[in-house]
Design an enzyme around this catalytic site. Structure first.
Site, short mmCIF file in Angstrom:
data_model
loop_
_atom_site.label_atom_id
_atom_site.label_comp_id
_atom_site.label_asym_id
_atom_site.label_seq_id
_atom_site.Cartn_x
_atom_site.Cartn_y
_atom_site.Cartn_z
N GLU A 201 1.21 -13.75 41.19
CA GLU A 201 1.40 -12.68 40.22
C GLU A 201 0.06 -12.21 39.69
OE1 GLU A 201 5.67 -13.24 37.88
OE2 GLU A 201 3.81 -13.86 36.91
N ARG A 293 19.12 -22.66 28.24
CA ARG A 293 19.40 -23.80 27.37
C ARG A 293 18.94 -23.48 25.96
NH1 ARG A 293 14.20 -25.32 26.56
NH2 ARG A 293 12.75 -25.18 28.32
#
Length: 496
Positions: A201, A293
């Site tokens: 990236e 989560r």
């Protein structure tokens, strides 16, 4: 759907955090613990507690089959994984579901999609979510990496597809270093996640790390609970978080919130989740990943919204619709959290172990401490070195910083090296106070010698430890106290 008993498949402060909410909801709790944690507070707090195995996490907190068997044996209806351990394990979520139990979290499919960074980028690509320029698939060798790097440009980042927490991540500034760093990243990814896949990236200069908390129910309703600033990091892991972020404009806040909702819808998400973005110095933001989560830093969002995220998780898992619309969610005040790790900030934040000889928590309005430890307990080598989270809440950012400074001064920990003094140092830095800091804050400003203590601080800690020890001495053996509240002989010996 009714949940009468909840097994918490975790340990420490997050286990206590979950069980406290469950108790308020009238739900019985079942704790599991390893041999290293048999005296831990979460074990005593639960309605029932079962030793799950030896100290090593692989033989206890990561033993999927035994955890599910324990839940069924003791008639638990549901399992909450907390964070870490099995919380983002799609296979475990599927096994819980197959066993006829409720998994307090998203579907295995959503976990699987968002657990792979490349799969996550592919899933959100059609939802008009801004993405950092980079490869759309894993790179297999140096030739492929060099070809991709020529298009992306330097500096660039190598990232593990299957992981997080800074593992398998490398920043490459010089093309000559690409081969070596690629090999290192792939090796680390294989070791940490069992998968060597990495991708490239573009490296965003002067980045900030801003994330959005979302809630989504099973009826298709999704809302965001605004943002958190998480840019103070060491080894790509967060140390200090706050809500809301001081870095974004109201327009950016709205745009990021809507983008986070789109990310959740891209994988049919249900439950509580966090969408993470990287922000540049021109308010451009790019999707990083989604954590499927509860986050370590969730308390700061609870402070500014008044919403109990664990309660929301459980209610969503029970099939209840969200009781709020987006317009009901407002930012009230400011909250900040510091993570106190058993690490030595003077020695590259290396983990430390030992006994908490003195552990005195701060108190007062707007001060909250989440911890799974008590004075006298050992910090084991087997798990994450988090000792406690200190959370403060104030009317605005300056008030919150002032309250955090006061709370840090009141927090006394002796017996193990920790990051409390480092967090106190951060609060004093102008770049932090005026919000110009980036994820490079520690590299730019921190020097270990910054934490050298003055004699007054060392003396205060010595006094605090002595007084704590003195209070446990039988009355008949105590020396008479001097005018300063200390035993007179100790006073004379130390010239206090």
């Amino acid at each position: 759907m009714k949940i009468k008993k909840l097994l918490v498949a975790n340990r420490g402060e997050i286990s206590l955090r979950i069980m406290r909410t469950a108790k308020e909801m009238g739900i019985k709790t079942l704790a599991i613990y390893s041999e290293a944690d048999f005296t831990a507070p979460h074990v005593r707090f639960a309605d029932q507690a079962v030793c799950i195995g030896p100290s090593q996490a692989s033989k206890s907190y990561l033993n999927q089959e035994l955890i599910i068997q324990t839940a069924k044996k003791f008639e638990a209806d549901a399992i909450h994984p907390g964070y870490g351990f099995l919380s983002e394990n799609a296979g475990f979520a599927q096994k819980v579901k197959a066993a006829g139990l409720v998994f307090i979290g998203p579907s295995p499919e959503a976990i699987s999609i968002m657990g792979d960074k490349l799969a996550a980028k592919k899933a959100v690509a059609s939802f008009d979510i801004p993405l950092v320029p980079g490869t759309t698939h894993s790179v297999q060798d140096i030739e492929e990496a060099e070809k991709a790097a020529s298009k992306i440009g330097f500096p660039l980042m190598i990232k593990a597809s299957a992981g997080g927490g800074g593992k398998g991540m490398r920043i490459v500034h010089d093309p000559a270093d690409l081969k070596e760093e690629l090999a290192r990243a792939m090796g680390e990814a294989k070791s940490a996640f069992g998968d060597p896949a990495v991708f490239l990236e573009k490296f965003i200069r002067s980045p900030k790390h801003v994330e959005i908390q979302i809630l989504a129910d099973q009826q298709g309703n999704t809302i965001h609970l605004f943002d958190r600033e998480c840019s103070v990091q060491r080894r790509h892991q967060k140390v200090i978080e706050e809500a809301p972020s001081p870095s974004i404009s109201p327009e950016t806040r709205r745009a990021m919130g809507q983008a986070a909702i789109k990310v959740a819808k891209a994988c049919d998400y249900t439950g509580a989740g966090t969408v993470e973005f990287i922000l540049d110095n021109e308010q451009h933001f790019y999707f990083l990943e989604m954590n499927t989560r509860l986050q370590v830093e969730h308390p700061v969002t609870e402070c500014i919204t008044g919403i109990d995220l664990v309660k929301a998780q459980i209610n969503i898992a029970k099939g209840n619709a969200l009781p709020w619309s987006q317009n009901d969610i407002q930012i009230r005040g400011w909250a900040m959290e510091i993570r106190i790790y058993a690490e030595d900030p003077k020695n590259q934040f290396l983990p430390d172990t030992g006994s908490l000889k003195h552990f005195q928590k701060p108190e007062g309005p707007g001060v909250r401490v989440d911890s799974g430890y008590e004075e006298g307990m050992e910090i084991p080598i087997y798990y994450d070195p988090l000792i406690a989270k200190l959370i403060v809440y104030g009317e605005d950012r300056s008030h919150t910083i002032a309250k955090m400074k006061r709370a840090i001064d009141e927090f006394h920990i002796l017996g193990v090296k920790n990051t409390l003094s480092f967090c106190g140092w951060v609060m004093q830095q102008q770049a932090f106070v005026d919000s110009t800091f980036t994820t490079h804050f520690i590299d730019q400003y921190f020097k270990p010698e910054s934490l050298d203590k003055d004699p007054d601080m060392e003396e205060k800690e010595a006094v605090a430890f002595f007084v704590s020890d003195y209070l446990n001495i039988p009355a008949e053996k105590k020396l008479p106290l001097g005018s300063n509240g200390l035993p007179s002989k100790w006073k004379r010996r130390n010239n206090i």
